[in-house]
Design a protein around this motif. Structure first.
Motif, PDB file in Angstrom:
ATOM      1  N   ASN A 185     -13.533   2.349  51.830  1.00 48.68           N
ATOM      2  CA  ASN A 185     -14.518   1.520  51.115  1.00 48.68           C
ATOM      3  C   ASN A 185     -14.642   0.087  51.617  1.00 48.68           C
ATOM      4  N   LEU A 186     -14.588  -0.111  52.928  1.00 50.19           N
ATOM      5  CA  LEU A 186     -14.813  -1.469  53.446  1.00 50.19           C
ATOM      6  C   LEU A 186     -16.318  -1.743  53.482  1.00 50.19           C
ATOM      7  N   LEU A 187     -16.689  -2.992  53.258  1.00 46.89           N
ATOM      8  CA  LEU A 187     -18.105  -3.356  53.284  1.00 46.89           C
ATOM      9  C   LEU A 187     -18.494  -3.746  54.709  1.00 46.89           C
ATOM     10  N   ASP A 188     -19.454  -3.015  55.274  1.00 44.16           N
ATOM     11  CA  ASP A 188     -19.825  -3.181  56.686  1.00 44.16           C
ATOM     12  C   ASP A 188     -20.427  -4.539  57.020  1.00 44.16           C
ATOM     13  N   SER A 189     -21.028  -5.199  56.018  1.00 43.11           N
ATOM     14  CA  SER A 189     -21.703  -6.468  56.290  1.00 43.11           C
ATOM     15  C   SER A 189     -20.758  -7.665  56.195  1.00 43.11           C
ATOM     16  N   LEU A 190     -19.514  -7.416  55.840  1.00 41.73           N
ATOM     17  CA  LEU A 190     -18.538  -8.509  55.738  1.00 41.73           C
ATOM     18  C   LEU A 190     -17.489  -8.399  56.836  1.00 41.73           C
ATOM     19  N   THR A 191     -16.983  -9.561  57.286  1.00 41.80           N
ATOM     20  CA  THR A 191     -15.871  -9.532  58.239  1.00 41.80           C
ATOM     21  C   THR A 191     -14.642  -8.957  57.527  1.00 41.80           C
ATOM     22  N   LEU A 192     -13.636  -8.642  58.320  1.00 41.28           N
ATOM     23  CA  LEU A 192     -12.423  -8.066  57.735  1.00 41.28           C
ATOM     24  C   LEU A 192     -11.761  -9.067  56.790  1.00 41.28           C
ATOM     25  N   GLU A 193     -11.762 -10.328  57.239  1.00 45.26           N
ATOM     26  CA  GLU A 193     -11.203 -11.401  56.421  1.00 45.26           C
ATOM     27  C   GLU A 193     -11.933 -11.492  55.066  1.00 45.26           C
ATOM     28  N   GLU A 194     -13.265 -11.364  55.117  1.00 42.91           N
ATOM     29  CA  GLU A 194     -14.059 -11.432  53.876  1.00 42.91           C
ATOM     30  C   GLU A 194     -13.831 -10.200  53.008  1.00 42.91           C
ATOM     31  N   ASN A 195     -13.727  -9.045  53.661  1.00 47.37           N
ATOM     32  CA  ASN A 195     -13.435  -7.823  52.911  1.00 47.37           C
ATOM     33  C   ASN A 195     -12.143  -7.968  52.110  1.00 47.37           C
ATOM     34  N   ILE A 196     -11.130  -8.519  52.768  1.00 44.54           N
ATOM     35  CA  ILE A 196      -9.817  -8.622  52.123  1.00 44.54           C
ATOM     36  C   ILE A 196      -9.833  -9.662  51.010  1.00 44.54           C
ATOM     37  N   SER A 197     -10.555 -10.754  51.239  1.00 41.05           N
ATOM     38  CA  SER A 197     -10.474 -11.855  50.277  1.00 41.05           C
ATOM     39  C   SER A 197     -11.447 -11.734  49.106  1.00 41.05           C
ATOM     40  N   LEU A 198     -12.309 -10.737  49.132  1.00 40.76           N
ATOM     41  CA  LEU A 198     -13.354 -10.628  48.111  1.00 40.76           C
ATOM     42  C   LEU A 198     -12.874 -10.809  46.661  1.00 40.76           C
ATOM     43  N   PRO A 199     -11.805 -10.137  46.249  1.00 42.15           N
ATOM     44  CA  PRO A 199     -11.377 -10.309  44.850  1.00 42.15           C
ATOM     45  C   PRO A 199     -11.016 -11.763  44.523  1.00 42.15           C
TER      46      PRO A 199
END
Ligand code: ADP
Ligand code: MG
Length: 251
Positions: free
Chosen positions: A97-111
């Motif tokens: 469930n990673l979001l394709d439009s976000l960088t990995l860093e952004e995916n991880i930090s979202l919460p």
């Protein structure tokens, strides 16, 4: 301290279009201590997904109580529960469930971004976790840039970002080949061993289950048996196969 406490949990799916009422959970009692790594196994239709959905606050029980770090989630209103989940629960999904439009860093930090945490604090926490999982150089990459094994580690880092009371994993090795299965289970074990994360994992896969320290077997919505590992994975794997032999496995 108990990360998870479940008292007499039942779930009845009411009748629908002439189909009969189904008792999916018949009164589950369960305790998970801080730092445990618990597996839930059982044949298809035994209630594993129903149980995980209720424990993680995705679905409501018919009766019974669920406490996470002494907070009774079974009593929470929808909005409170959504906030509680974001702050206290981690998930590892089968397809990451990673979001394709976000960088990995952004995916991880979202919460943490949603929680309006201080950007410096977010950055240092993300760096710490990405380094821990050996993906520190991939911060600005996107999900389509990286391999399946790296995606798993991003998903693990994301699950840990809020210092969750408990991490739920639903069939993490579901569609993976044996090398990828080994990678994801090594990653989850590392979270449990080195970060002391509490993990509850549903699986039908004896290989994945062999990494757990305790396994609960359910059948027809009730806990039928529980086994504990002495740390010898090969021995525990054989034990899982043996128990599946008389409880019934998924495959
Ligand atoms: N939304 C639903 N409505 C009606 N019955 C359901 C629903 N979801 C699951 N069930 C039934 O509840 C039982 C447990 O299902 P499930 O929790 O999905 O088991 P498992 O994950 O172990 O395969 C099964 O008999 C299933 O058919
Ligand atoms: Mg299921």
């Amino acid at each position: 301290m108990k990360s998870l406490k479940v008292n007499n949990l039942t779930k009845i799916y009411s009748s629908y279009k002439g189909a009969k009422e189904v008792t999916a959970l018949g009164g589950i009692n369960l305790m998970v201590n801080n730092g445990e790594f618990v597996g839930v196994m059982g044949p298809s239709g035994s209630g594993k997904t129903t149980l995980l959905n209720i424990l993680s606050g995705v679905d409501k029980s018919t009766s019974g109580e669920v406490f996470i770090n002494n907070n009774e989630i079974s009593k929470m209103k929808k909005d409170d529960l959504a906030l509680f989940r974001r702050k206290n629960i981690g998930y590892i999904f089968q397809d990451f469930n990673l979001l394709d439009s976000l960088t990995l860093e952004e995916n991880i930090s979202l919460p943490l971004i949603l929680d309006k945490k201080n950007p410096k604090e977010i950055e240092s926490k993300v760096s710490e976790l990405m380094n821990f999982f050996n993906i520190g150089e991939l911060k600005k990459k996107y999900p389509y840039h990286i391999s399946g094994g790296q995606k798993q580690r991003v998903a693990a880092a994301r699950a840990l970002i809020n210092n969750p009371a408990i991490i739920f994993a639903d069939e993490p090795t579901g569609n993976l080949d044996s090398k990828s299965s080994n990678n994801i289970m090594t990653t989850i074990s590392k979270m449990n061993d080195e970060i002391k994360s509490t993990v509850l994992m549903v699986t039908h896969d004896p290989f994945a289950a062999s990494f757990c320290k305790r396994i609960i077997f359910i059948k027809d919505g009730n806990i039928k048996m529980e086994i504990t590992s002495d740390g010898d994975r090969k021995k525990f794997y054989d034990k899982v196969l043996e128990v599946q032999g008389f409880i019934g496995g998924e495959n």
